[in-house]
Motif scaffolding. Structure first.
Motif, PDB file in Angstrom:
ATOM      1  N   ALA A 116       1.007  67.150  15.454  1.00  0.00           N
ATOM      2  CA  ALA A 116       2.450  66.913  14.836  1.00  0.00           C
ATOM      3  C   ALA A 116       2.851  65.502  15.370  1.00  0.00           C
ATOM      4  O   ALA A 116       2.754  65.252  16.487  1.00  0.00           O
ATOM      5  CB  ALA A 116       3.230  68.054  15.393  1.00  0.00           C
ATOM      6  N   LYS A 117       3.907  65.056  14.335  1.00  0.00           N
ATOM      7  CA  LYS A 117       4.565  64.129  14.823  1.00  0.00           C
ATOM      8  C   LYS A 117       6.039  64.325  15.046  1.00  0.00           C
ATOM      9  O   LYS A 117       6.450  65.647  14.768  1.00  0.00           O
ATOM     10  CB  LYS A 117       4.784  62.669  13.610  1.00  0.00           C
ATOM     11  N   GLU A 118       6.812  63.420  15.707  1.00  0.00           N
ATOM     12  CA  GLU A 118       8.228  63.837  15.972  1.00  0.00           C
ATOM     13  C   GLU A 118       8.899  64.332  14.855  1.00  0.00           C
ATOM     14  O   GLU A 118       8.734  63.812  13.897  1.00  0.00           O
ATOM     15  CB  GLU A 118       8.910  62.656  16.934  1.00  0.00           C
ATOM     16  N   GLY A 119       9.786  65.466  15.075  1.00  0.00           N
ATOM     17  CA  GLY A 119      10.289  65.828  14.059  1.00  0.00           C
ATOM     18  C   GLY A 119       9.580  66.908  13.254  1.00  0.00           C
ATOM     19  O   GLY A 119      10.660  67.739  12.283  1.00  0.00           O
ATOM     20  N   GLY A 120       8.552  67.119  13.200  1.00  0.00           N
ATOM     21  CA  GLY A 120       7.940  67.939  12.302  1.00  0.00           C
ATOM     22  C   GLY A 120       8.103  68.003  10.906  1.00  0.00           C
ATOM     23  O   GLY A 120       7.995  66.862  10.461  1.00  0.00           O
ATOM     24  N   GLN A 158       3.765  75.504  15.264  1.00  0.00           N
ATOM     25  CA  GLN A 158       5.117  75.126  15.052  1.00  0.00           C
ATOM     26  C   GLN A 158       5.677  75.038  13.691  1.00  0.00           C
ATOM     27  O   GLN A 158       6.668  75.130  13.250  1.00  0.00           O
ATOM     28  CB  GLN A 158       4.930  73.491  15.535  1.00  0.00           C
ATOM     29  N   PHE A 159       4.423  74.513  12.671  1.00  0.00           N
ATOM     30  CA  PHE A 159       4.949  74.591  11.104  1.00  0.00           C
ATOM     31  C   PHE A 159       5.219  76.037  10.874  1.00  0.00           C
ATOM     32  O   PHE A 159       6.073  76.199  10.099  1.00  0.00           O
ATOM     33  CB  PHE A 159       3.853  73.940  10.360  1.00  0.00           C
ATOM     34  N   ALA A 160       4.652  76.899  11.175  1.00  0.00           N
ATOM     35  CA  ALA A 160       4.825  78.368  10.995  1.00  0.00           C
ATOM     36  C   ALA A 160       6.343  78.808  11.381  1.00  0.00           C
ATOM     37  O   ALA A 160       6.950  79.497  10.496  1.00  0.00           O
ATOM     38  CB  ALA A 160       4.014  79.230  11.711  1.00  0.00           C
ATOM     39  N   ALA A 161       6.631  78.309  12.248  1.00  0.00           N
ATOM     40  CA  ALA A 161       7.969  78.641  12.868  1.00  0.00           C
ATOM     41  C   ALA A 161       9.117  78.139  11.891  1.00  0.00           C
ATOM     42  O   ALA A 161      10.067  78.663  11.733  1.00  0.00           O
ATOM     43  CB  ALA A 161       8.611  78.246  14.281  1.00  0.00           C
ATOM     44  N   THR A 162       8.819  76.776  11.495  1.00  0.00           N
ATOM     45  CA  THR A 162       9.716  76.056  10.500  1.00  0.00           C
ATOM     46  C   THR A 162       9.723  76.865   9.212  1.00  0.00           C
ATOM     47  O   THR A 162      10.701  77.019   8.431  1.00  0.00           O
ATOM     48  CB  THR A 162       9.285  74.530  10.365  1.00  0.00           C
ATOM     49  N   LEU A 163       8.539  77.387   8.717  1.00  0.00           N
ATOM     50  CA  LEU A 163       8.433  77.861   7.333  1.00  0.00           C
ATOM     51  C   LEU A 163       8.885  79.348   7.381  1.00  0.00           C
ATOM     52  O   LEU A 163       9.054  79.896   6.255  1.00  0.00           O
ATOM     53  CB  LEU A 163       7.099  77.568   6.739  1.00  0.00           C
ATOM     54  N   GLY A 174      -3.025  75.609 -13.537  1.00  0.00           N
ATOM     55  CA  GLY A 174      -1.767  74.876 -13.675  1.00  0.00           C
ATOM     56  C   GLY A 174      -0.961  74.654 -12.446  1.00  0.00           C
ATOM     57  O   GLY A 174      -0.105  73.787 -12.293  1.00  0.00           O
ATOM     58  N   GLU A 175      -1.665  75.097 -11.117  1.00  0.00           N
ATOM     59  CA  GLU A 175      -1.195  74.698  -9.746  1.00  0.00           C
ATOM     60  C   GLU A 175      -2.022  73.786  -9.099  1.00  0.00           C
ATOM     61  O   GLU A 175      -3.061  73.473  -9.482  1.00  0.00           O
ATOM     62  CB  GLU A 175      -0.839  76.170  -9.151  1.00  0.00           C
ATOM     63  N   VAL A 176      -1.313  73.505  -8.032  1.00  0.00           N
ATOM     64  CA  VAL A 176      -2.197  72.285  -7.156  1.00  0.00           C
ATOM     65  C   VAL A 176      -2.236  72.741  -5.692  1.00  0.00           C
ATOM     66  O   VAL A 176      -1.470  73.256  -5.041  1.00  0.00           O
ATOM     67  CB  VAL A 176      -1.037  71.045  -7.204  1.00  0.00           C
ATOM     68  N   VAL A 177      -3.599  72.204  -5.379  1.00  0.00           N
ATOM     69  CA  VAL A 177      -4.178  72.779  -3.808  1.00  0.00           C
ATOM     70  C   VAL A 177      -4.116  71.198  -3.495  1.00  0.00           C
ATOM     71  O   VAL A 177      -4.769  70.061  -3.814  1.00  0.00           O
ATOM     72  CB  VAL A 177      -5.387  73.084  -3.903  1.00  0.00           C
ATOM     73  N   LEU A 178      -3.049  70.928  -2.573  1.00  0.00           N
ATOM     74  CA  LEU A 178      -2.663  69.661  -1.929  1.00  0.00           C
ATOM     75  C   LEU A 178      -2.841  69.500  -0.409  1.00  0.00           C
ATOM     76  O   LEU A 178      -2.260  70.182   0.041  1.00  0.00           O
ATOM     77  CB  LEU A 178      -1.176  69.505  -2.223  1.00  0.00           C
ATOM     78  N   LEU A 179      -3.798  68.734  -0.192  1.00  0.00           N
ATOM     79  CA  LEU A 179      -3.912  68.433   1.320  1.00  0.00           C
ATOM     80  C   LEU A 179      -2.885  67.090   1.495  1.00  0.00           C
ATOM     81  O   LEU A 179      -3.270  66.240   1.404  1.00  0.00           O
ATOM     82  CB  LEU A 179      -5.342  68.109   1.614  1.00  0.00           C
ATOM     83  N   SER A 180      -2.003  67.442   2.336  1.00  0.00           N
ATOM     84  CA  SER A 180      -1.000  66.326   2.511  1.00  0.00           C
ATOM     85  C   SER A 180      -0.450  66.896   4.039  1.00  0.00           C
ATOM     86  O   SER A 180       0.871  67.428   4.031  1.00  0.00           O
ATOM     87  CB  SER A 180       0.217  66.227   1.713  1.00  0.00           C
ATOM     88  N   PRO A 181      -1.035  66.434   5.093  1.00  0.00           N
ATOM     89  CA  PRO A 181      -0.824  67.220   6.208  1.00  0.00           C
ATOM     90  C   PRO A 181       0.225  67.133   7.053  1.00  0.00           C
ATOM     91  O   PRO A 181       0.737  67.719   7.767  1.00  0.00           O
ATOM     92  CB  PRO A 181      -1.897  66.653   7.237  1.00  0.00           C
ATOM     93  N   ALA A 182       1.036  65.949   6.834  1.00  0.00           N
ATOM     94  CA  ALA A 182       2.296  65.608   7.743  1.00  0.00           C
ATOM     95  C   ALA A 182       2.042  65.502   9.142  1.00  0.00           C
ATOM     96  O   ALA A 182       2.959  65.763   9.872  1.00  0.00           O
ATOM     97  CB  ALA A 182       3.426  66.696   7.329  1.00  0.00           C
TER      98      ALA A 182
END
Length: 447
Positions: free
Chosen positions: A356-360, A383-388, A414-422
């Protein structure tokens, strides 16, 4: 490989033996120069020595006959603290340059165009090279992106080198003459390396100091830093094209996805799936302005835009399987970058996480309604689970292969599987490229 015959018989020091430094040392040796090469990494020195590159400790070597020092842009030479070798070279009156400077000096019969900015450099560089090549011009692209400057091919007279230049490289060039140059945008980045924001902006602004007598300046005006620079360029009397995805009155504009040149509609960028999102519309505006300045007709530029295959790991459409699109955006190593991908899609099965980067990901909350489900991997999963939690359905998967399998099983046509890890990739992968390559390989195994 680019030969540098003006250094034949000269002694040249090379500091840093990564991709560009190694290419520089090879080119110098091939051109008859005597090379003194060094890297602080023992592994890098060993690899270079095995490749036949002479190694010399530049902190103790005799520099009295060194004509030039080629400096790896990634090594600090001013801020936050100058490397001791840089101080020693300057005390000896030795000029520090990067490999791009040698390319410019070695190929006076070619044309050079340059791309810089905080975001979008790589896509704009490759897109411009593609459009120019599709228009029948001889082109090679590299620099900060992909191929090191001195590993580029030697083009014929009038051939065009399209160079992505980082702020680090711009500090280390002296004499390129540019036919066109674009500054896409400026947001705070690399501030420690430039002594603060003012130094970073100054490094980007420096690009326009290298425009030739008939050179074209192109600049995005969607941030205050670039707007100020644009005003300065106009005051200097430069031939300037302003580009924007926010203002219709820019020379080249696309606020609604329709690319316009001086108000004339050129094409609908929203119909180009390989260039999704407003950030890519800005890139397309830049390419249109640059290619026009280099003599291409609008219809030729549009044809090139339409055939651009996209850049690996930047919203790369890997496959469409049973109506579901699989998109590799592994280059999104922070929330700001992931935002540019999430805003492009609805009903997203989002694979996120890593180091993770600062700010999540808290800043992405306005986009949470677009996410059908999140699949969390790597160190940041909890950490991301807690945010979501309570806002977006999620599954803690830990591993990419598990996340992709779960997303594949849930995603509907019609949906999208997106790897955009942040997130950075180093907790589980060698690089964002390794992460994206792994995703691509796994997706192709689903087809």
């Amino acid at each position: 490989m680019i030969r540098v015959p003006f250094l034949d018989g000269k002694q040249v020091a090379v500091m840093g033996l990564g991709r560009s430094g190694t290419a520089t040392a090879r080119a110098l040796l091939d051109s008859g120069a005597a090379v003194l090469a060094w890297d602080d990494s023992e592994a890098a020195r060993a690899a270079a020595a095995e490749a036949g590159i002479p190694i010399a400790d530049l902190m103790s070597a005799d520099l009295s006959k060194v004509a030039l020092m080629v400096w790896s842009p990634g090594i600090p030479h001013t801020h936050p603290e100058p490397h001791p070798v840089a101080e020693r070279a300057r005390a000896a009156g030795i000029e520090l340059v990067c490999d791009v400077e040698l390319l410019a000096r070695a190929r006076p019969g070619n044309r050079f165009v340059a791309v810089t900015g905080t975001n979008g450099k790589s896509t704009t560089t490759t897109l411009l090279a593609h459009v120019l090549a599709a228009g029948g011009l001889e082109v090679a692209a590299g620099g900060n992106l992909g191929t090191a400057a001195l590993d580029l091919p030697e083009l014929g007279e009038g051939g065009i080198y399209v160079l992505e230049l980082s702020s680090y490289q711009l500090e280390l060039v002296r004499s390129p003459t540019l036919a066109a140059a674009v500054l896409l945008n400026v947001t705070p980045d690399h501030l420690g390396r430039h002594g603060g924001l003012e130094g970073y902006v100054a490094a980007k602004r420096r690009l326009f100091d290298f425009l030739g007598p008939n050179g074209k300046a192109v600049i995005g005006i969607d941030d205050q830093h670039c707007t100020t620079i644009a005003q300065e360029l106009l005051a200097r009397g430069l031939d300037l094209a302003e580009i924007s995805v926010e203002h219709y009155d820019a020379h080249v504009a696309a606020p609604d996805g329709t690319l316009r040149d001086e108000g004339r509609e050129i094409c609908d960028l929203a119909q180009l799936p390989q260039l999704p999102g407003r950030h890519n519309w800005q890139n397309a505006c830049a390419v249109h302005a640059m290619a026009s300045a280099l003599g291409l007709a609008p219809e030729t530029i549009v044809a090139g835009l339409a055939t651009y295959p996209g850049l690996a790991h930047r919203q790369e459409l890997v496959a469409e399987i049973n109506g579901v699109r699989y998109v590799n955006d592994s280059k999104a190593t922070n929330a700001d970058a992931a935002e540019k991908a999430l805003v492009c899609y609805e009903n997203v099965h989002w694979i996120a996480g890593g180091q993770a980067k600062e700010g999540g990901i808290a800043a992405l909350a306005p986009l949470f309604p677009r996410i059908a489900r999140a699949y969390l991997i790597g160190e940041a999963a909890e950490q991301f689970a807690a945010t979501l939690d309570g806002k977006v359905p999620f599954t803690v998967c830990h591993e990419l292969v598990t996340a992709l399998s779960a997303a594949h099983n849930r995603a509907a046509p019609g949906e999208v599987v997106l790897l955009s890890p942040a997130c950075a990739s180093w907790d589980q992968f060698r690089s964002f490229e390794h992460r994206g390559d792994t995703f691509r390989q796994l997706v192709r195994g689903l087809a």
